[in-house]
Design a protein around this motif. Structure first.
Motif, PDB file in Angstrom:
ATOM      1  N   GLN A 239       0.827  -1.206   0.000  1.00  9.66           N
ATOM      2  CA  GLN A 239       0.000   0.000   0.000  1.00  9.66           C
ATOM      3  C   GLN A 239       0.865   1.262   0.000  1.00  9.66           C
ATOM      4  O   GLN A 239       0.581   2.226  -0.713  1.00  9.66           O
ATOM      5  CB  GLN A 239      -0.923   0.002   1.214  1.00  9.66           C
ATOM      6  CG  GLN A 239      -1.907   1.166   1.233  1.00  9.66           C
ATOM      7  CD  GLN A 239      -2.879   1.082   2.392  1.00  9.66           C
ATOM      8  OE1 GLN A 239      -2.486   0.778   3.517  1.00  9.66           O
ATOM      9  NE2 GLN A 239      -4.153   1.349   2.131  1.00  9.66           N
ATOM     10  N   ASP A 240       1.930   1.242   0.793  1.00 11.44           N
ATOM     11  CA  ASP A 240       2.840   2.383   0.828  1.00 11.44           C
ATOM     12  C   ASP A 240       3.551   2.576  -0.509  1.00 11.44           C
ATOM     13  O   ASP A 240       3.746   3.708  -0.973  1.00 11.44           O
ATOM     14  CB  ASP A 240       3.882   2.203   1.937  1.00 11.44           C
ATOM     15  CG  ASP A 240       3.270   2.245   3.329  1.00 11.44           C
ATOM     16  OD1 ASP A 240       2.171   2.816   3.475  1.00 11.44           O
ATOM     17  OD2 ASP A 240       3.888   1.693   4.269  1.00 11.44           O
ATOM     18  N   ASP A 241       3.932   1.482  -1.153  1.00 11.02           N
ATOM     19  CA  ASP A 241       4.681   1.567  -2.404  1.00 11.02           C
ATOM     20  C   ASP A 241       3.817   2.009  -3.581  1.00 11.02           C
ATOM     21  O   ASP A 241       4.247   2.800  -4.413  1.00 11.02           O
ATOM     22  CB  ASP A 241       5.311   0.211  -2.733  1.00 11.02           C
ATOM     23  CG  ASP A 241       6.445  -0.141  -1.792  1.00 11.02           C
ATOM     24  OD1 ASP A 241       6.971   0.785  -1.135  1.00 11.02           O
ATOM     25  OD2 ASP A 241       6.802  -1.335  -1.700  1.00 11.02           O
ATOM     26  N   PHE A 242       2.595   1.484  -3.662  1.00  9.85           N
ATOM     27  CA  PHE A 242       1.767   1.701  -4.844  1.00  9.85           C
ATOM     28  C   PHE A 242       0.583   2.628  -4.619  1.00  9.85           C
ATOM     29  O   PHE A 242      -0.185   2.883  -5.544  1.00  9.85           O
ATOM     30  CB  PHE A 242       1.247   0.345  -5.366  1.00  9.85           C
ATOM     31  CG  PHE A 242       2.340  -0.627  -5.697  1.00  9.85           C
ATOM     32  CD1 PHE A 242       3.385  -0.248  -6.517  1.00  9.85           C
ATOM     33  CD2 PHE A 242       2.326  -1.919  -5.195  1.00  9.85           C
ATOM     34  CE1 PHE A 242       4.400  -1.135  -6.841  1.00  9.85           C
ATOM     35  CE2 PHE A 242       3.337  -2.813  -5.499  1.00  9.85           C
ATOM     36  CZ  PHE A 242       4.378  -2.421  -6.325  1.00  9.85           C
ATOM     37  N   GLY A 243       0.370   3.114  -3.398  1.00  8.46           N
ATOM     38  CA  GLY A 243      -0.770   3.988  -3.127  1.00  8.46           C
ATOM     39  C   GLY A 243      -2.105   3.289  -3.249  1.00  8.46           C
ATOM     40  O   GLY A 243      -3.098   3.881  -3.688  1.00  8.46           O
ATOM     41  N   LEU A 244      -2.163   2.023  -2.876  1.00 10.21           N
ATOM     42  CA  LEU A 244      -3.385   1.228  -3.025  1.00 10.21           C
ATOM     43  C   LEU A 244      -4.437   1.613  -1.988  1.00 10.21           C
ATOM     44  O   LEU A 244      -4.112   2.105  -0.910  1.00 10.21           O
ATOM     45  CB  LEU A 244      -3.058  -0.263  -2.878  1.00 10.21           C
ATOM     46  CG  LEU A 244      -2.092  -0.861  -3.895  1.00 10.21           C
ATOM     47  CD1 LEU A 244      -1.675  -2.263  -3.459  1.00 10.21           C
ATOM     48  CD2 LEU A 244      -2.728  -0.903  -5.270  1.00 10.21           C
TER      49      LEU A 244
END
Length: 371
Positions: A239-244
């Motif tokens: 979530q942090d990496d891809f803004g999910l």
């Protein structure tokens, strides 16, 4: 196969994004966009009623199972919304409606302001790419006749623009490495992996199409406790990496509290309380939420005597014939005459967050320092 017990070191953000082939979660797509204040996904009075029929040749509808009955929720960009409740309350049906595996009987699902039910084939294809799902059962959700490499890459046969055929093997290996699996295992079959590893394969499959929203339908309920923590931490890293954005469905209230920004509590097809994790866990206002929290075991011995124990009487009513008025009234110790005639609205009655109870009252059930 036992590499579930060790987590891989986190790769830097550039490599992580390369695993999905492009940056995601930044800006609006060509099919529409959202402003900073507009929710990414909205459910408005969503309903799903399954017909009850009689007869073999000439079937006659004699009633309906109200699996989902008037659910209203919002999900913002980069947010995690936890959805909790007893088995049979309609959580998984909401998940299927969101990924267009079921069609709603009434109400709306708005994605970036657009009604999913009114989308054409082309727009619906794009919506299904941007809203993916992680299934509950890591054993049944993977095709045993396909290698894990083919399972992860299967979506690219429909959305060929995401990954050219020439580079798909490398892209698949990068995705497997990102979720903590050995990239050299692409030619193995699901039965050669443990439960936690299979769920990681399901996560890689969901990531392959570069989604903006992932519906997590009880993704850790079938896993051992130690593996649950690894998978939850992996989801947070992604979530942090891809803004999910996540809709996280679970029975385990402690897991939901750990990962969620907001929590919604469902009972018999309806949302009965909603708020931030500190609101719902620190000062629950609906009697059903209070009863749910009282059933959570405390691992700290010195705190076990400080928890209120609430025992509900009776069984959960049938969704084919729900009680009139408040659906929880048949098991509620606060029930009065008005509860049988007037359904309570999901509004804030002075507790700081909305609860669907005529006599909502904040109550501390679990000690505040328990995480």
């Amino acid at each position: 196969m036992s590499d579930d017990s060790s987590r891989p070191s986190d790769r830097d953000q550039e490599v992580a994004r390369a695993a999905a082939g492009a940056t995601t979660g930044s800006g609006a797509s060509e099919h529409g966009g959202t402003t900073a204040s507009e929710p990414l996904l909205q459910l408005k009075n969503l309903e799903k009623h399954f017909p009850l029929t009689q007869g073999i040749v000439f079937k006659k509808t004699v009633g309906h199972v109200r699996a989902v009955d008037g659910v209203t929720l919002t999900l913002g960009r980069g947010e995690t919304l936890g959805l909790v409740g007893e088995s049979g309350c309609g959580k998984s049906t909401v998940a299927k409606l969101l990924v267009a595996l079921e069609k709603p009987s009434d109400g709306q699902i708005l994605y970036k302001g657009r009604d999913v039910a009114r989308m054409g084939r082309r727009d619906l294809k794009q919506y299904r790419r941007e809203v993916q799902i992680i299934f509950q059962d890591p054993y049944a959700s993977l095709n045993p006749r396909m290698t894990v490499g083919d399972i992860v890459a299967e979506g690219w046969s429909v959305h060929a623009d995401i990954a050219p055929k020439k580079g798909r093997l490398q892209r698949t290996q990068e995705l497997m490495d990102r979720v903590g699996l050995n990239p050299d295992f692409v030619n193995r079959y699901p039965h050669q992996f443990s439960g936690g590893q299979r769920q990681r394969i399901g996560i890689a499959r969901a990531l392959a199409l570069q989604p903006e929203v992932i519906v997590c339908d009880e993704p850790v309920s079938a896993l051992d406790v130690s593996v649950q923590a690894q998978v939850v931490n992996l989801l947070e890293d992604l979530q942090d990496d891809f803004g999910l954005s996540y809709l996280f469905i679970a029975h385990d209230l402690s897991v939901v509290r750990h990962i969620s920004d907001r929590v919604a509590v469902m009972y018999l097809g309806s949302v009965v309380e909603e708020g931030t994790d500190s609101d719902v866990y620190g000062s629950p206002s609906h009697p059903y939420t209070q009863a749910l929290l009282s059933s959570v075991p405390l691992h700290e011995p010195h705190l076990r005597g400080q928890k209120d124990r609430i025992l509900l009487q009776g069984d959960v009513p049938s969704p084919a014939n729900p009680p009139s008025g408040c659906r929880f009234r048949t098991r509620c110790w606060k029930a009065q005459d008005i509860c049988a005639t007037e359904p309570p609205a999901l509004v804030d009655r002075g507790q700081g967050h909305p609860a669907a109870c005529h006599f909502a009252e904040a109550r501390s059930v679990v000690p505040v320092d328990v995480e």
